[in-house]
Write a protein that holds these residues in place. Structure first.
Motif, PDB file in Angstrom:
ATOM      1  N   SER A 335       0.807  -1.225   0.000  1.00  0.00           N
ATOM      2  CA  SER A 335       0.000   0.000   0.000  1.00  0.00           C
ATOM      3  C   SER A 335       0.840   1.275   0.000  1.00  0.00           C
ATOM      4  CB  SER A 335      -0.936   0.008   1.213  1.00  0.00           C
ATOM      5  OG  SER A 335      -0.198  -0.043   2.423  1.00  0.00           O
ATOM      6  N   GLY A 336       2.162   1.127   0.113  1.00  0.00           N
ATOM      7  CA  GLY A 336       3.032   2.292   0.068  1.00  0.00           C
ATOM      8  C   GLY A 336       3.295   2.941   1.400  1.00  0.00           C
ATOM      9  N   GLY A 337       2.854   2.313   2.498  1.00  0.00           N
ATOM     10  CA  GLY A 337       3.128   2.871   3.809  1.00  0.00           C
ATOM     11  C   GLY A 337       2.163   2.360   4.862  1.00  0.00           C
ATOM     12  N   ALA A 338       2.403   2.769   6.100  1.00  0.00           N
ATOM     13  CA  ALA A 338       1.527   2.402   7.209  1.00  0.00           C
ATOM     14  C   ALA A 338       0.449   3.464   7.366  1.00  0.00           C
ATOM     15  CB  ALA A 338       2.340   2.281   8.495  1.00  0.00           C
ATOM     16  N   THR A 339      -0.767   3.016   7.626  1.00  0.00           N
ATOM     17  CA  THR A 339      -1.891   3.936   7.782  1.00  0.00           C
ATOM     18  C   THR A 339      -2.729   3.527   8.998  1.00  0.00           C
ATOM     19  OG1 THR A 339      -3.419   2.635   6.420  1.00  0.00           O
ATOM     20  CG2 THR A 339      -2.009   4.220   5.280  1.00  0.00           C
ATOM     21  N   LYS A 340      -3.673   4.404   9.365  1.00  0.00           N
ATOM     22  CA  LYS A 340      -4.569   4.093  10.471  1.00  0.00           C
ATOM     23  C   LYS A 340      -5.503   2.939  10.144  1.00  0.00           C
ATOM     24  CE  LYS A 340      -4.761   8.712  12.555  1.00  0.00           C
ATOM     25  NZ  LYS A 340      -5.643   9.855  12.915  1.00  0.00           N
ATOM     26  N   ASN A 341      -5.773   2.732   8.862  1.00  0.00           N
ATOM     27  CA  ASN A 341      -6.741   1.723   8.442  1.00  0.00           C
ATOM     28  C   ASN A 341      -6.085   0.416   7.988  1.00  0.00           C
ATOM     29  OD1 ASN A 341      -8.917   3.527   8.836  1.00  0.00           O
ATOM     30  ND2 ASN A 341      -8.547   4.456   6.829  1.00  0.00           N
ATOM     31  N   LEU A 342      -4.774   0.322   8.069  1.00  0.00           N
ATOM     32  CA  LEU A 342      -4.094  -0.889   7.602  1.00  0.00           C
ATOM     33  C   LEU A 342      -4.562  -2.100   8.417  1.00  0.00           C
ATOM     34  CD1 LEU A 342      -0.413  -1.197   6.541  1.00  0.00           C
ATOM     35  CD2 LEU A 342      -1.420  -2.952   7.992  1.00  0.00           C
ATOM     36  N   GLY A 343      -4.956  -3.158   7.744  1.00  0.00           N
ATOM     37  CA  GLY A 343      -5.424  -4.361   8.419  1.00  0.00           C
ATOM     38  C   GLY A 343      -6.919  -4.404   8.637  1.00  0.00           C
ATOM     39  N   SER A 344      -7.613  -3.329   8.278  1.00  0.00           N
ATOM     40  CA  SER A 344      -9.068  -3.305   8.453  1.00  0.00           C
ATOM     41  C   SER A 344      -9.740  -3.854   7.188  1.00  0.00           C
ATOM     42  CB  SER A 344      -9.541  -1.877   8.741  1.00  0.00           C
ATOM     43  OG  SER A 344      -9.204  -1.011   7.667  1.00  0.00           O
ATOM     44  N   GLY A 345     -11.005  -3.576   7.033  1.00  0.00           N
ATOM     45  CA  GLY A 345     -11.720  -4.053   5.850  1.00  0.00           C
ATOM     46  C   GLY A 345     -11.885  -5.563   5.870  1.00  0.00           C
ATOM     47  N   ASN A 346     -11.574  -6.182   4.737  1.00  0.00           N
ATOM     48  CA  ASN A 346     -11.769  -7.633   4.603  1.00  0.00           C
ATOM     49  C   ASN A 346     -10.518  -8.434   4.918  1.00  0.00           C
ATOM     50  OD1 ASN A 346     -10.332  -6.779   2.392  1.00  0.00           O
ATOM     51  ND2 ASN A 346     -11.372  -8.109   0.934  1.00  0.00           N
ATOM     52  N   THR A 347      -9.529  -7.812   5.570  1.00  0.00           N
ATOM     53  CA  THR A 347      -8.286  -8.513   5.880  1.00  0.00           C
ATOM     54  C   THR A 347      -8.537  -9.738   6.746  1.00  0.00           C
ATOM     55  OG1 THR A 347      -6.988  -6.472   5.742  1.00  0.00           O
ATOM     56  CG2 THR A 347      -6.010  -8.309   6.942  1.00  0.00           C
ATOM     57  N   MET A 391     -14.993  -7.143 -12.962  1.00  0.00           N
ATOM     58  CA  MET A 391     -16.089  -7.323 -12.022  1.00  0.00           C
ATOM     59  C   MET A 391     -15.926  -6.392 -10.818  1.00  0.00           C
ATOM     60  SD  MET A 391     -18.223  -9.624 -13.129  1.00  0.00           S
ATOM     61  CE  MET A 391     -18.366 -11.016 -14.266  1.00  0.00           C
ATOM     62  N   ALA A 392     -17.031  -5.971 -10.224  1.00  0.00           N
ATOM     63  CA  ALA A 392     -17.002  -5.090  -9.072  1.00  0.00           C
ATOM     64  C   ALA A 392     -16.562  -5.855  -7.825  1.00  0.00           C
ATOM     65  CB  ALA A 392     -18.382  -4.465  -8.853  1.00  0.00           C
ATOM     66  N   SER A 393     -16.073  -5.112  -6.822  1.00  0.00           N
ATOM     67  CA  SER A 393     -15.567  -5.735  -5.598  1.00  0.00           C
ATOM     68  C   SER A 393     -16.655  -6.475  -4.838  1.00  0.00           C
ATOM     69  CB  SER A 393     -14.935  -4.669  -4.693  1.00  0.00           C
ATOM     70  OG  SER A 393     -15.891  -3.678  -4.350  1.00  0.00           O
ATOM     71  N   GLU A 394     -17.915  -5.975  -4.920  1.00  0.00           N
ATOM     72  CA  GLU A 394     -18.979  -6.670  -4.197  1.00  0.00           C
ATOM     73  C   GLU A 394     -19.223  -8.073  -4.744  1.00  0.00           C
ATOM     74  OE1 GLU A 394     -20.957  -3.503  -6.905  1.00  0.00           O
ATOM     75  OE2 GLU A 394     -19.232  -3.661  -5.546  1.00  0.00           O
ATOM     76  N   ILE A 395     -18.987  -8.256  -6.033  1.00  0.00           N
ATOM     77  CA  ILE A 395     -19.103  -9.598  -6.630  1.00  0.00           C
ATOM     78  C   ILE A 395     -18.016 -10.502  -6.065  1.00  0.00           C
ATOM     79  CG2 ILE A 395     -19.116 -10.919  -8.769  1.00  0.00           C
ATOM     80  CD1 ILE A 395     -21.490  -9.079  -8.466  1.00  0.00           C
ATOM     81  N   GLN A 396     -16.812  -9.958  -5.892  1.00  0.00           N
ATOM     82  CA  GLN A 396     -15.714 -10.726  -5.309  1.00  0.00           C
ATOM     83  C   GLN A 396     -16.054 -11.171  -3.895  1.00  0.00           C
ATOM     84  OE1 GLN A 396     -11.990  -8.623  -5.637  1.00  0.00           O
ATOM     85  NE2 GLN A 396     -12.400  -7.919  -7.712  1.00  0.00           N
ATOM     86  N   TYR A 397     -16.646 -10.266  -3.103  1.00  0.00           N
ATOM     87  CA  TYR A 397     -17.017 -10.622  -1.737  1.00  0.00           C
ATOM     88  C   TYR A 397     -18.032 -11.758  -1.721  1.00  0.00           C
ATOM     89  CZ  TYR A 397     -14.804  -6.256  -0.217  1.00  0.00           C
ATOM     90  OH  TYR A 397     -13.912  -5.252   0.042  1.00  0.00           O
ATOM     91  N   MET A 398     -19.021 -11.673  -2.587  1.00  0.00           N
ATOM     92  CA  MET A 398     -20.069 -12.689  -2.603  1.00  0.00           C
ATOM     93  C   MET A 398     -19.513 -14.049  -3.009  1.00  0.00           C
ATOM     94  SD  MET A 398     -23.525 -10.783  -4.003  1.00  0.00           S
ATOM     95  CE  MET A 398     -22.767  -9.939  -5.399  1.00  0.00           C
TER      96      MET A 398
END
Length: 424
Positions: A335-347, A391-398
């Motif tokens: 991602s090019g660096g450390a952020t406050k959100n790193l590791g969140s989402g679908n990790t 394909m959209a990301s929501e398709i990937q999640y499903m």
């Protein structure tokens, strides 16, 4: 009364010995192996077969839809993006073997990346030392989780859920007001996913090492089992397995070395494979690894057998935390660096899904370290293929969710079949 019934009714009459069908494998050679393989499938011991078939289907479908799916760039992307989350999934495999879960790996990955960034970039600490401290911080966090679980008796689900929230707060606090710290050019962390071995000998050499190592492990295992008078694989099967691995390994090496394709062998893939080999050796070849399986199968029986159950549990969570922090550095590199959100989402979802899809049981006591690789290949191959198709990301999640559900269903049905067959 028949002769057989008379013999059974007469005390002291010698009875014919019952032959374990697995012992016939070495007597019948290759045909015996196929008979044993069919018997295991009927008994619900599917192993990695479903996920391997799934990978083949995924590769064929996406290659037919887009001829770039098996190109050098595509395979390199799969290898690089698989590595960070795959290393984290190895730690989850350790935890799942205990029959527990670790919901904090995403937050721990973020803390690991934040610790490295603050030390190395903000305070100028040596890059290698900062990386070691970051990984050690993950191990310490894992020890804390294991302590509350093993010593205090708090369920692992609750402990790691609290960690998921608490370590996210620590990550945000460490990152400060700016919220992100970019990875310096040429730094160690940047090279984790940005460095490629351009020399063709690197890819082919790794393929050769992998094939020789795999063949050597099969031969060594066969010799040990033969010495112990246990069923062992016939030499013809070893040749077949080695041949299949050789074809796959050298085919991937060839594609990665295409002049018009990728830049060669990714360092990230090499590090991921190194983690897999070391972890697999620990689990399958050491007494500690056997203790993990014993505790995951039946903790009380393991305790009565003299195993220090608390020590095993604490160290397993330490391994999970350590590998989570290490994987977080790969995510920071991508991602090019450390952020406050790193590791969140679908990790977290992807990491746990990889271990389960790869064949590790959610019920404990059954699984392999290589499940992390197989599961991540499935997930990343689906994402790569869908990206190529736009394909959209929501398709990937499903689709990923459906694959995860299918893996759990197969695991449940497999366990039920084994119980029916008397092979719990």
């Amino acid at each position: 009364m028949s002769e057989q019934q008379t013999a059974e009714a007469t005390p002291g009459t010698p009875q014919p010995a019952t032959v374990d069908p697995r012992l016939l494998v070495r007597e019948k050679g290759f045909s015996g192996y196929f008979g044993e393989f069919a018997r295991r499938i009927r008994g619900g011991e599917l192993g990695s077969l479903p996920v391997i078939i799934g990978l083949i289907v995924i590769a064929v479908v996406f290659q037919l839809k887009n001829s770039s799916f098996l190109s050098a760039d595509s395979l390199a992307n799969i290898g690089v993006y698989t590595s960070g989350l795959g290393i984290m999934a190895v730690g989850i495999v350790f935890v799942l073997l205990l029959g527990e879960i670790d919901l904090s790996v995403g937050s721990v990955a973020g803390v690991g990346a934040a610790v490295w960034a603050v030390l190395s970039v903000t305070h100028g600490v040596n890059d290698w030392l900062a990386v070691l401290i970051a990984v050690a911080a993950g191990a310490v966090i894992g020890v804390l989780h294991g302590f509350f679980f093993a010593k205090i008796g708090v369920p692992a689900f609750v402990v790691t859920l609290a960690g998921f929230l608490g370590w996210s707060g620590l990550q945000i606090w460490l990152m400060g007001k700016e919220g992100s710290i970019n990875t310096p050019s040429g730094s160690l962390v940047e090279n984790l996913t940005g460095y490629y071995f351009e020399d063709k000998a690197a890819a082919y050499g790794l393929a050769l090492i992998a094939v020789l190592g795999y063949a050597g492990s099969l031969l060594l295992e066969g010799r040990r089992r033969r010495t112990a008078a246990l069923p062992y694989r016939p030499f013809s099967e070893i040749l077949l397995r080695t041949g299949v691995v050789a074809v796959i390994a050298f085919a991937v090496a060839y594609v990665l070395n295409e002049p018009s394709g990728a830049r060669g062998l990714p360092l990230a893939l090499v590090l991921f494979l190194a983690v897999l080999v070391i972890a697999d050796f620990v689990v399958r070849r050491t007494g500690y690894g056997r203790q993990i399986f014993a505790v995951g199968g039946n903790a009380e029986a393991a305790r009565r057998a003299g195993i220090n159950v608390n020590r095993v549990r604490i160290t397993v969570f330490a391994i999970s935390g350590m590998l989570a922090a290490f994987g977080g550095l790969f995510i920071a590199s991508l991602s090019g660096g450390a952020t406050k959100n790193l590791g969140s989402g679908n990790t977290l979802m992807n990491v746990i899904a990889a271990a389960v899809i790869g064949g590790t049981s959610l019920f404990g006591g059954r699984g392999k370290i290589w499940s992390a690789l197989l599961g991540m290949l499935v997930i990343q191959s689906i994402q790569q293929g869908l990206n190529l198709l736009g394909m959209a990301s929501e398709i990937q999640y499903m689709i990923t969710g459906a694959v995860l559900l299918a893996a759990v269903v197969i695991d449940s049905l497999s366990r039920r079949t084994q119980k029916t067959a008397g092979r719990t």
